[in-house]
Design an enzyme around this catalytic site. Structure first.
Site, mmCIF file in Angstrom:
data_model
loop_
_atom_site.group_PDB
_atom_site.id
_atom_site.type_symbol
_atom_site.label_atom_id
_atom_site.label_comp_id
_atom_site.label_asym_id
_atom_site.label_seq_id
_atom_site.Cartn_x
_atom_site.Cartn_y
_atom_site.Cartn_z
ATOM 1 N N GLU A 1 1.001 -1.333 -0.023
ATOM 2 C CA GLU A 1 -0.073 -0.102 0.032
ATOM 3 C C GLU A 1 0.643 1.311 0.089
ATOM 4 O O GLU A 1 1.465 1.605 0.927
ATOM 5 C CB GLU A 1 -0.803 -0.027 1.191
ATOM 6 C CG GLU A 1 -1.765 1.293 1.243
ATOM 7 C CD GLU A 1 -2.584 1.548 2.794
ATOM 8 O OE1 GLU A 1 -3.566 2.294 2.568
ATOM 9 O OE2 GLU A 1 -2.022 0.865 3.881
ATOM 10 N N GLU B 1 -11.211 2.842 6.873
ATOM 11 C CA GLU B 1 -9.978 2.988 7.665
ATOM 12 C C GLU B 1 -10.209 4.681 7.976
ATOM 13 O O GLU B 1 -9.240 5.421 7.692
ATOM 14 C CB GLU B 1 -8.643 2.607 7.094
ATOM 15 C CG GLU B 1 -7.579 2.758 7.959
ATOM 16 C CD GLU B 1 -6.245 2.299 7.129
ATOM 17 O OE1 GLU B 1 -5.433 1.593 7.948
ATOM 18 O OE2 GLU B 1 -5.929 2.801 6.224
#
Length: 254
Positions: free
Chosen positions: A141, A238
């Site tokens: 990521e 998130e």
């Protein structure tokens, strides 16, 4: 609409960690993710998932010493043995929870450093080989430097190129909409381009990292676009609730 997974490291913080599973289920989530499970036994995490009929969408490999500033260690050549031990530590949790995606954090480093780059590639290869027999994808990521200064993997194009270069079948991109917008913008078109290598999506509003729909992006339109692109995975929530987790779930209950 996509399938959403509550991120228990950021959401439902009004509850103790192990009680957040039931809280997420009680508020309509069928899946959860979190940063790290390692403070609790694998069987305890599995029990909480089963008790609330939840799917574990994602968690991270151990990052090193988080409290002392570690954000992974994969790009740090001198920590190769520690990294391999971290993969071994994560796999029993993966087996217990049935998770199919693990996020490998790069750690702090300089992508212009050849030794760091080779260490990172070797770490990815090792993690992918270790996870493959369990049917698990390893995700990388890109993270923006405003939230995580000095993070090694801070570019989506570089991440996509690395996936193409290394080419293990279980290496995928973790596409975080929040980080993408801060790093590069162009979320809609990049989702189209990167969907073939994307294994997981995460969302938070930009710039304050609160609930979807409270920032500069049209998150509802992005969710529709994910449907149009045929994305069948989870979207991890998130984000940091602005004024209480449950109070901020209006976006989730249209």
């Amino acid at each position: 609409m996509p399938k959403f997974a509550a991120n228990l490291s950021m959401m439902f913080n009004e509850w103790e960690f192990l009680d957040r599973f039931a809280a997420a289920a009680d508020n309509g989530f069928a899946a959860v993710e979190f940063l790290f499970p390692y403070a609790h036994a694998p069987d305890e995490i599995a029990r909480r998932l089963a008790a609330s009929n939840l799917t574990q969408a994602l968690f991270n490999l151990p990052p090193g010493d988080w409290d002392r500033g570690d954000r992974g260690m994969a790009c740090q050549p001198e920590r190769a043995d520690e990294f391999r031990a971290s993969v071994a530590q994560a796999l029993p949790y993966a087996s217990a929870t049935g998770v199919r995606r693990l996020h490998l954090m790069s750690g702090h480093g300089d992508r212009r450093d050849a030794a760091a780059l080779e260490a990172y590639k070797a770490a990815i290869r090792h993690a992918c080989a270790a996870a493959a027999p369990l049917g698990i994808d390893i995700l990388i990521e890109p993270i923006n430097g405003r939230d995580m200064p000095g993070y090694f993997l801070n570019d989506f194009g570089f991440a996509a190129g690395l996936i193409a270069e290394l080419d293990p079948p279980n290496l995928r991109l973790q596409y975080d909409i929040y980080h993408r917008q801060i790093l590069h913008g162009d979320v809609m078109k990049s989702l189209e381009a990167l969907m073939p290598v994307t294994g997981h999506v995460q969302v938070a509003s930009v710039p304050r990292r609160h609930e979807p729909g409270t920032g500069e992006l049209d998150d509802a339109r992005i969710f529709r676009h994910l449907d149009e692109l045929g994305y069948a995975g989870y979207v991890g929530c998130e984000y940091r609730p602005a004024a209480g987790t449950v109070a901020g779930l209006g976006w989730f209950r249209p």
